[in-house]
Design a protein around this motif. Structure first.
Motif, mmCIF file in Angstrom:
data_model
loop_
_atom_site.group_PDB
_atom_site.id
_atom_site.type_symbol
_atom_site.label_atom_id
_atom_site.label_comp_id
_atom_site.label_asym_id
_atom_site.label_seq_id
_atom_site.Cartn_x
_atom_site.Cartn_y
_atom_site.Cartn_z
ATOM 1 N N SER A 52 1.737 11.146 -1.769
ATOM 2 C CA SER A 52 3.162 10.626 -2.211
ATOM 3 C C SER A 52 4.235 11.026 -1.366
ATOM 4 C CB SER A 52 3.495 11.172 -3.653
ATOM 5 O OG SER A 52 4.635 10.677 -4.068
ATOM 6 N N ARG A 53 3.984 12.502 -0.710
ATOM 7 C CA ARG A 53 5.111 13.120 0.181
ATOM 8 C C ARG A 53 5.142 12.174 1.442
ATOM 9 N NH1 ARG A 53 5.882 14.083 -4.034
ATOM 10 N NH2 ARG A 53 7.138 15.966 -4.935
ATOM 11 N N ILE A 54 3.928 12.000 2.045
ATOM 12 C CA ILE A 54 3.657 11.344 3.299
ATOM 13 C C ILE A 54 4.189 10.133 3.190
ATOM 14 C CG2 ILE A 54 2.050 10.511 4.780
ATOM 15 C CD1 ILE A 54 0.176 12.699 4.334
ATOM 16 N N ALA A 55 4.049 9.248 2.259
ATOM 17 C CA ALA A 55 4.649 7.871 1.861
ATOM 18 C C ALA A 55 6.093 7.727 1.742
ATOM 19 C CB ALA A 55 3.937 7.299 0.633
ATOM 20 N N GLY A 56 6.762 8.953 1.304
ATOM 21 C CA GLY A 56 8.108 9.050 1.016
ATOM 22 C C GLY A 56 8.994 9.289 2.196
ATOM 23 N N ALA A 57 8.013 10.256 3.006
ATOM 24 C CA ALA A 57 8.649 10.672 4.388
ATOM 25 C C ALA A 57 8.652 9.426 5.424
ATOM 26 C CB ALA A 57 7.776 11.879 4.916
ATOM 27 N N PHE A 63 10.886 -1.033 3.431
ATOM 28 C CA PHE A 63 11.918 -1.482 2.609
ATOM 29 C C PHE A 63 10.879 -2.337 1.509
ATOM 30 C CE2 PHE A 63 14.459 -1.291 6.259
ATOM 31 C CZ PHE A 63 15.880 -0.930 5.542
ATOM 32 N N ILE A 64 10.022 -2.784 1.786
ATOM 33 C CA ILE A 64 9.055 -3.538 0.743
ATOM 34 C C ILE A 64 8.325 -2.510 -0.005
ATOM 35 C CG2 ILE A 64 6.923 -4.990 0.414
ATOM 36 C CD1 ILE A 64 7.718 -6.394 2.860
ATOM 37 N N ALA A 65 8.216 -1.191 0.709
ATOM 38 C CA ALA A 65 7.464 -0.391 -0.225
ATOM 39 C C ALA A 65 8.354 0.231 -1.412
ATOM 40 C CB ALA A 65 7.147 1.098 0.547
ATOM 41 N N GLU A 66 9.678 0.162 -1.251
ATOM 42 C CA GLU A 66 10.543 0.424 -2.105
ATOM 43 C C GLU A 66 10.538 -0.468 -3.324
ATOM 44 O OE1 GLU A 66 12.784 3.889 -2.213
ATOM 45 O OE2 GLU A 66 10.878 3.680 -1.955
ATOM 46 N N ILE A 67 10.498 -1.661 -2.837
ATOM 47 C CA ILE A 67 10.515 -2.846 -3.676
ATOM 48 C C ILE A 67 9.582 -2.947 -4.694
ATOM 49 C CG2 ILE A 67 10.710 -5.330 -3.968
ATOM 50 C CD1 ILE A 67 12.254 -5.542 -1.302
ATOM 51 N N VAL A 68 8.279 -2.641 -4.173
ATOM 52 C CA VAL A 68 6.981 -2.482 -4.808
ATOM 53 C C VAL A 68 7.151 -1.384 -5.867
ATOM 54 C CG1 VAL A 68 4.469 -2.191 -4.642
ATOM 55 C CG2 VAL A 68 5.638 -3.793 -2.937
ATOM 56 N N ARG A 69 7.572 -0.350 -5.374
ATOM 57 C CA ARG A 69 7.677 0.994 -6.279
ATOM 58 C C ARG A 69 8.510 0.824 -7.485
ATOM 59 N NH1 ARG A 69 11.274 4.762 -7.112
ATOM 60 N NH2 ARG A 69 12.567 3.943 -5.437
ATOM 61 N N ALA A 70 9.731 0.074 -7.229
ATOM 62 C CA ALA A 70 10.621 -0.385 -8.280
ATOM 63 C C ALA A 70 10.028 -1.153 -9.295
ATOM 64 C CB ALA A 70 11.984 -0.971 -7.685
ATOM 65 N N GLY A 71 9.376 -2.269 -8.631
ATOM 66 C CA GLY A 71 8.664 -3.151 -9.335
ATOM 67 C C GLY A 71 7.646 -2.729 -10.552
ATOM 68 N N LEU A 96 0.964 -1.262 0.116
ATOM 69 C CA LEU A 96 -0.154 0.061 -0.108
ATOM 70 C C LEU A 96 0.669 1.261 0.091
ATOM 71 C CD1 LEU A 96 -2.960 -1.029 2.681
ATOM 72 C CD2 LEU A 96 -2.896 -1.176 -0.013
ATOM 73 N N ILE A 97 1.895 1.405 0.695
ATOM 74 C CA ILE A 97 2.628 2.488 0.951
ATOM 75 C C ILE A 97 3.326 2.637 -0.465
ATOM 76 C CG2 ILE A 97 4.855 3.276 2.020
ATOM 77 C CD1 ILE A 97 3.894 2.059 4.430
ATOM 78 N N GLY A 98 4.094 1.513 -1.267
ATOM 79 C CA GLY A 98 4.764 1.655 -2.388
ATOM 80 C C GLY A 98 3.795 2.208 -3.457
ATOM 81 N N ILE A 99 2.503 1.754 -3.297
ATOM 82 C CA ILE A 99 1.646 2.422 -4.449
ATOM 83 C C ILE A 99 1.286 3.502 -4.171
ATOM 84 C CG2 ILE A 99 -0.811 2.148 -5.371
ATOM 85 C CD1 ILE A 99 -0.604 -0.966 -4.797
ATOM 86 N N ALA A 100 1.059 4.167 -2.609
ATOM 87 C CA ALA A 100 0.858 5.377 -2.557
ATOM 88 C C ALA A 100 1.927 6.604 -2.938
ATOM 89 C CB ALA A 100 0.591 5.708 -0.833
ATOM 90 N N ARG A 101 3.653 5.960 -2.827
ATOM 91 C CA ARG A 101 4.463 6.518 -3.089
ATOM 92 C C ARG A 101 4.502 7.042 -4.732
ATOM 93 N NH1 ARG A 101 8.223 9.414 -3.656
ATOM 94 N NH2 ARG A 101 10.181 9.346 -2.903
ATOM 95 N N LEU A 102 3.780 6.400 -5.657
ATOM 96 C CA LEU A 102 3.641 6.688 -7.041
ATOM 97 C C LEU A 102 2.469 7.376 -7.416
ATOM 98 C CD1 LEU A 102 4.730 3.349 -8.489
ATOM 99 C CD2 LEU A 102 6.181 5.403 -8.339
#
Length: 382
Positions: free
Chosen positions: A112-117, A265-273, A99-105
């Motif tokens: 997006s900024r809250i997820a990144g922070a 860490f999973i959020a960044e993996i999901v974002r990259a995927g 959910l956080i990885g999707i929110a980051r995008l």
């Protein structure tokens, strides 16, 4: 193959024999050195202590346990406590991280900024400090008489979390087994219907069979065996709560720390995927009139899984191994119980070996499952 150093295969065999010989020699030296030191210090070895009475109090246990139980049963309780953290933590961290990885995008600037922070803040703080932070918060909560009651039947205090539950009986176990069998049967039926549709092009309704297997079957077993329907609602009795399902402060703090930390860490993996999926997939799906949520769920995420799964395996392994930090906040997992055991019995080598074997088995199990799943979703060339 020629018996000559000029032959490449002959050289390869010689090097392999030499390397194996060196490894065997090192292992033999370590074993002999350990045995000599134990004999000099007159330290008995072996796992005979596992059958002795433990005399060790354990607050949380999924199976029946008393201080009069053996060390073997105490260690089994520790293994189950570790698995309780690892399995539930992996599931929750996967959901939260996705959910956080999707929110980051997200196109929403604030979201997006809250997820990144969140990702940057959580990843940059050591896990041990985060566990102590969550445990301190649990200890700062009010006493049971002044506990927080956000929802009827749910109480949060410095004694932990209390939730409504059911009075579990054998009928509930059979109903749960029926649900699991129903889910497996529903999956097989859907796959069979999809295969037949690919052959003849005729659509088939699958929801009646799925509903019957997943919902009706467990309810029939539940009602047929006479399982009680009333819930066990926690209530304040004296200075503590009685009834319901209890989550200790130590378990809650450990689970919250592991989930929030690993989810970053999973959020960044999901974002990259997701970003690895070509933009043309988005454009083609939007040209067909699909909403952004359906494009993400039906088109992008299934393709992104091929990029997500391999690094996700590492995070699952990290979460399982990081659960060993539970000893810092007093949660009795396998490390805590094994440490107490080796302090009481003096069997340090055996205690450490048990801890290593447990985490090795857990890690190998996770790796085997994730490798199998990764092979299932991999692209197959025709």
């Amino acid at each position: 193959m020629r018996l000559s150093w000029a032959d490449e295969r002959f050289r390869a065999i010689i090097w392999q024999v030499l390397i194996v010989g060196v490894v065997v020699g090192i292992v033999w030296w370590l074993v002999r050195n350990t045995q000599h030191n134990l004999e000099v210090r007159r330290i008995a070895t072996g796992f005979g202590f596992l059958n002795r009475e433990a005399g060790l109090p354990i607050g949380e246990h999924l199976i029946e346990y008393t201080p009069a139980s053996t060390y073997a049963r105490a260690l089994l309780v520790g293994v189950l406590n570790t698995l309780k953290v690892a399995v539930i933590g992996i599931v929750l961290a996967t959901i939260l991280g996705t959910l956080i990885g999707i929110a980051r995008l997200s196109k929403n600037w604030l979201l997006s900024r809250i997820a990144g922070a969140y990702i940057e803040a959580v990843r940059d703080v050591p896990l041990l400090l985060q566990l102590l932070f969550w445990y301190t918060i649990m200890q700062m909560l009010p006493a049971p008489r002044q506990s927080l009651n956000p929802v009827t039947g749910v109480f949060l205090s410095n004694r932990g979390l209390r939730l409504p539950w059911i009075q579990w009986q054998d009928a509930h176990s059979f109903a749960l087994l029926g649900f699991v069998i129903g889910v497996i049967g529903a999956i097989l039926y859907v796959r069979s219907a999809r295969a037949k549709r690919m052959q003849d092009g005729q659509p088939r309704k699958v929801w009646p069979a799925v509903l019957g297997l997943v919902v009706v079957l467990p309810l029939v077993i539940w009602a047929g065996l006479g399982a009680p329907w009333q819930g066990d609602i926690p209530a304040l009795r004296g200075f503590n709560f009685q009834g319901g399902f209890s989550v200790s402060p130590e378990y809650f703090a450990l689970l919250a720390g592991l989930v929030t930390y690993t989810a970053a860490f999973i959020a960044e993996i999901v974002r990259a995927g997701i970003q690895a999926v070509p933009a043309g997939q988005w454009e083609a799906a939007e040209a067909l009139g699909l909403s952004r949520s359906r494009v993400m769920r039906l088109i992008v995420l299934p393709q992104a899984l091929r990029v997500i799964v391999p690094p996700m395996t590492s995070q699952y392994l990290n979460l399982a191994k990081n659960s060993s930090l539970a000893v810092a906040i007093g949660y009795q997992d396998i490390v805590s119980i094994a440490n107490t055991t080796l302090n009481q019995t003096g069997q340090a080598i055996e205690g450490i070996a048990i801890i290593m074997a447990v985490y090795l088995c857990i890690s190998l199990s996770i790796s085997l499952f994730m490798n199998w799943y990764n092979a299932r979703i991999a692209l197959v060339e025709r």
